[in-house]
Design an enzyme around this catalytic site. Structure first.
Site, PDB file in Angstrom:
ATOM      1  N   GLU A  76       0.851  -1.186   0.000  1.00 30.75           N
ATOM      2  CA  GLU A  76       0.000   0.000   0.000  1.00 30.75           C
ATOM      3  C   GLU A  76       0.885   1.233   0.000  1.00 30.75           C
ATOM      4  O   GLU A  76       1.974   1.210   0.561  1.00 30.75           O
ATOM      5  CB  GLU A  76      -0.813  -0.028   1.307  1.00 30.75           C
ATOM      6  CG  GLU A  76      -2.123   0.696   1.291  1.00 30.75           C
ATOM      7  CD  GLU A  76      -2.902   0.389   2.579  1.00 30.75           C
ATOM      8  OE1 GLU A  76      -3.943  -0.270   2.485  1.00 30.75           O
ATOM      9  OE2 GLU A  76      -2.448   0.806   3.652  1.00 30.75           O
TER      10      GLU A  76
ATOM     11  N   HIS B  26       1.480   1.023  18.294  1.00 24.65           N
ATOM     12  CA  HIS B  26       0.185   0.495  17.812  1.00 24.65           C
ATOM     13  C   HIS B  26      -0.806   0.201  18.929  1.00 24.65           C
ATOM     14  O   HIS B  26      -1.816  -0.443  18.704  1.00 24.65           O
ATOM     15  CB  HIS B  26       0.396  -0.723  16.911  1.00 24.65           C
ATOM     16  CG  HIS B  26       1.356  -0.449  15.797  1.00 24.65           C
ATOM     17  ND1 HIS B  26       1.030   0.358  14.737  1.00 24.65           N
ATOM     18  CD2 HIS B  26       2.649  -0.805  15.618  1.00 24.65           C
ATOM     19  CE1 HIS B  26       2.084   0.479  13.934  1.00 24.65           C
ATOM     20  NE2 HIS B  26       3.079  -0.217  14.448  1.00 24.65           N
TER      21      HIS B  26
ATOM     22  N   ARG C  11     -16.059  -5.759  16.375  1.00 22.79           N
ATOM     23  CA  ARG C  11     -16.305  -5.997  17.796  1.00 22.79           C
ATOM     24  C   ARG C  11     -16.710  -4.690  18.498  1.00 22.79           C
ATOM     25  O   ARG C  11     -16.624  -3.621  17.907  1.00 22.79           O
ATOM     26  CB  ARG C  11     -15.011  -6.482  18.451  1.00 22.79           C
ATOM     27  CG  ARG C  11     -13.907  -5.439  18.296  1.00 22.79           C
ATOM     28  CD  ARG C  11     -12.599  -5.816  18.947  1.00 22.79           C
ATOM     29  NE  ARG C  11     -11.660  -4.712  18.921  1.00 22.79           N
ATOM     30  CZ  ARG C  11     -10.844  -4.436  17.921  1.00 22.79           C
ATOM     31  NH1 ARG C  11     -10.841  -5.206  16.836  1.00 22.79           N
ATOM     32  NH2 ARG C  11     -10.018  -3.396  17.973  1.00 22.79           N
TER      33      ARG C  11
HETATM   34  C1  MV4 Z   1      -0.518   2.835   7.554  1.00 25.02           C
HETATM   35  C2  MV4 Z   1       0.253   3.970   7.842  1.00 25.02           C
HETATM   36  C3  MV4 Z   1       0.654   4.747   6.788  1.00 25.02           C
HETATM   37  N1  MV4 Z   1       0.329   4.401   5.529  1.00 25.02           N
HETATM   38  N2  MV4 Z   1      -0.807   2.534   6.290  1.00 25.02           N
HETATM   39  C4  MV4 Z   1      -2.179   0.462  10.320  1.00 25.02           C
HETATM   40  C5  MV4 Z   1      -2.502  -0.294  11.544  1.00 25.02           C
HETATM   41  C6  MV4 Z   1      -2.163   0.625  12.607  1.00 25.02           C
HETATM   42  N3  MV4 Z   1      -1.891  -0.067  13.832  1.00 25.02           N
HETATM   43  C7  MV4 Z   1      -0.964   1.346  12.068  1.00 25.02           C
HETATM   44  N4  MV4 Z   1      -1.202   1.443  10.708  1.00 25.02           N
HETATM   45  C8  MV4 Z   1      -0.667   2.305   9.816  1.00 25.02           C
HETATM   46  N5  MV4 Z   1      -0.962   2.038   8.524  1.00 25.02           N
HETATM   47  C9  MV4 Z   1      -0.398   3.320   5.305  1.00 25.02           C
HETATM   48  N6  MV4 Z   1      -0.707   3.004   4.063  1.00 25.02           N
HETATM   49  C10 MV4 Z   1       0.557   4.264   9.141  1.00 25.02           C
HETATM   50  C11 MV4 Z   1       0.119   3.426  10.143  1.00 25.02           C
HETATM   51  C12 MV4 Z   1       0.566   3.762  11.455  1.00 25.02           C
HETATM   52  C13 MV4 Z   1       1.883   3.473  11.837  1.00 25.02           C
HETATM   53  C14 MV4 Z   1       2.764   2.806  10.992  1.00 25.02           C
HETATM   54  C15 MV4 Z   1       4.053   2.528  11.389  1.00 25.02           C
HETATM   55  C16 MV4 Z   1       4.497   2.912  12.655  1.00 25.02           C
HETATM   56  C17 MV4 Z   1       3.632   3.558  13.523  1.00 25.02           C
HETATM   57  C18 MV4 Z   1       2.312   3.843  13.121  1.00 25.02           C
HETATM   58  C19 MV4 Z   1       1.456   4.506  13.985  1.00 25.02           C
HETATM   59  C20 MV4 Z   1       0.177   4.756  13.600  1.00 25.02           C
HETATM   60  C21 MV4 Z   1      -0.265   4.404  12.319  1.00 25.02           C
END
Ligand code: MV4
Length: 481
Positions: free
Chosen positions: A199, A234, A291
């Site tokens: 993505e 997360h 949920r």
């Molecule tokens: C992302 C993103 C940026 N671009 N997807 C998805 C599940 C959630 N727990 C974190 N997610 C993310 N998905 C795309 N296409 C940014 C996050 C994201 C994140 C990613 C890496 C490290 C820390 C993060 C903190 C919040 C959100």
């Protein structure tokens, strides 16, 4: 009509579900592991049955749980969050045994367990998604080709993942192979399935989710959004409703798209659509939660809807008792997750005995908590022991109230993240409603998170007072009464 519910969960959510049962005149049955005998929710349930053996496996043993439900003459099981709540095989197993699974249809639990299938389904009914592969991809050369088409940076995600596992950000094509292999390997070891997809990666987006409640008659109502951007590794730490930073036109559009999509898919029960929102307020669906969520309390605070009660009624075949036009949002709510963990030791869980406990109260405060003086927090489960939900008419008001409530909250014996929350509600960016998913990592180094010496301050103040009284007596002073 549902008359008796088994709660396949523990902790504050078990207590929350028992409270809903009582208000609906439904009998509640708790099951508990060997290490949960001190759980306050067990005192509130009508009946309790032990599940002996490994404490971690207890709340996952669905054969045992369904067999207990049948023996106790329950007509339904509420899975809460975590554990079996998003296990389609469990939902099916309940159905096969004539027990109502309080949640969506098993087919929807299965569909939304797969992030690729979820994106495809939502995209088909008009919800925007980020550019990427709409099928699992295993051929590395093809994957690199697609990544180049999308444009770097990209993110590799596990189709059946969660909690940030099986996820890798790729900034540079030369690291792609290594990170792709690592994501796949992690996905297999954590989720048993190595399916991954690619993505477009958004830098520090906001994390906005829309709450849906839908009945089996095709009535779909949205209950506004929650801003869950304040996370660490997360794990959500603070959630806010409504988002203080979302543009009103975008807000309307995200509601409309979510509601329409759930109607078109025939979704039933409560559910949450998760979106990433970029700096220009473009929103993209990423995943759906089937949920009741931890942070449902802030939605309840601004909408007046009891989500757990409505979820139970819907599972029993009742019609939703309100239309969209009858829902009015009022004020702002913030939820603070209170965890038994040590922010100074990399947030390591701190199981052990609570030696002092004083909870906040007063107008606009809601507490969903299993903590009490003397409670021994077991080491086997999640470290969240309390949720503090604060409500006020406006944003400034809710932040001020939160500061007051957090200052009242005293937990001793184990360390907690209360000091972290106290710092956040004093941070200028937070006060101004300026935060995205990068907020906490950026701020943590500047926060002082040591145990607060409020006990010392209290002692000093009380010593001063007794000194004053002593000197009044010694000098035989007259005081105005
Ligand atoms: C992302 C993103 C940026 N671009 N997807 C998805 C599940 C959630 N727990 C974190 N997610 C993310 N998905 C795309 N296409 C940014 C996050 C994201 C994140 C990613 C890496 C490290 C820390 C993060 C903190 C919040 C959100």
């Amino acid at each position: 009509m549902i008359k008796k519910i088994l709660i396949a969960n523990r902790g504050e959510i078990a207590l929350r579900i028992i409270r809903a049962c009582k208000e609906l005149n439904i009998k509640s049955v708790a099951v508990f592991s060997e290490v949960d005998l001190q759980g306050v929710w067990l005192k509130k349930a009508d009946e309790c049955y032990p599940i002996l053996g490994d404490p971690i496996k207890a709340y996952l043993d669905y054969e045992k749980i369904v067999s207990l439900a049948k023996k106790a003459d329950c007509d339904a099981i509420h899975p809460g969050y975590g554990f079996l709540s998003e296990d389609a095989d469990f939902a099916t197993h309940c159905e096969k045994n004539g027990i109502i699974f309080i949640g969506p249809k098993a087919e929807h639990v299965a569909l939304f367990g797969d992030k690729i299938a979820s994106k495809r389904a939502l995209s088909k009914v008009g919800v925007p998604v980020l550019p990427g592969t709409d099928e699992p991809i295993s051929d590395i050369d093809e994957a690199i080709k697609i990544a180049k088409e999308i444009g770097f940076p990209v993110i590799i995600k596990a189709a059946f993942g969660g909690g940030g596992r099986g996820m890798r950000i790729v900034q540079d094509p030369k690291n792609f192979k290594k990170l792709f292999e690592a994501a796949t390997k992690e996905a297999i070891s954590f989720f048993g399935k190595g399916d991954v997809f690619i993505e477009k990666f958004l830098e520090n987006p906001r994390h906005i989710e829309v709450q849906i409640v839908a009945d089996s008659f095709g009535n779909v109502v949205h209950l506004g959004e929650r801003d869950c951007s304040i996370q660490r590794r997360h794990q959500k730490v603070i959630e806010i409703s409504p988002s203080p930073s979302l543009n009103q036109d975008v807000r309307k559009e995200i509601y409309r798209a979510s509601q329409k999509a759930m109607f078109r898919l025939g979704y039933e029960s409560v559910g949450t659509l998760e979106y990433l929102v970029d700096k220009d307020d473009n929103f993209y669906f990423i995943e759906m939660n089937t949920r009741i969520q931890v942070e449902h309390t802030i939605t309840e605070a601004i909408s007046g809807v009891d989500l757990v009660k409505r979820m139970i009624e819907i599972a029993g075949g009742d019609k939703l008792r309100f239309l969209q036009e009858e829902i009015f949002f009022k004020g702002y709510a913030i939820e603070f997750r209170i965890n038994a963990e040590d922010p100074e030791k990399n947030f390591a869980p701190t199981p052990g005995k609570i030696t002092e406990y004083l909870s906040p109260g007063g107008p606009g405060i809601r507490l969903d908590s299993i903590a009490y003086k003397g409670y021994e927090i077991p080491m086997y489960y999640d470290s969240m022991i309390s949720k503090l939900t604060v409500w006020s008419l406006d944003w400034k008001g809710v932040v001020n109230k939160a500061r007051r409530a957090l200052d009242e909250f005293i937990i001793r014996g184990v360390s907690s993240n209360i000091a972290l929350h106290r710092q956040i509600v004093r941070d200028e960016d937070f006060i101004n409603g300026v935060f995205d998913t990068g907020y906490l990592d950026k701020k943590l180094p500047n926060f002082s998170l040591g145990a607060i010496d409020d006990i010392e301050q209290e002692t000093k103040k009380m010593e001063q007072i007794s000194q004053t009284i002593k000197s009044i007596k010694e000098n035989n002073l007259k005081v105005i009464q």
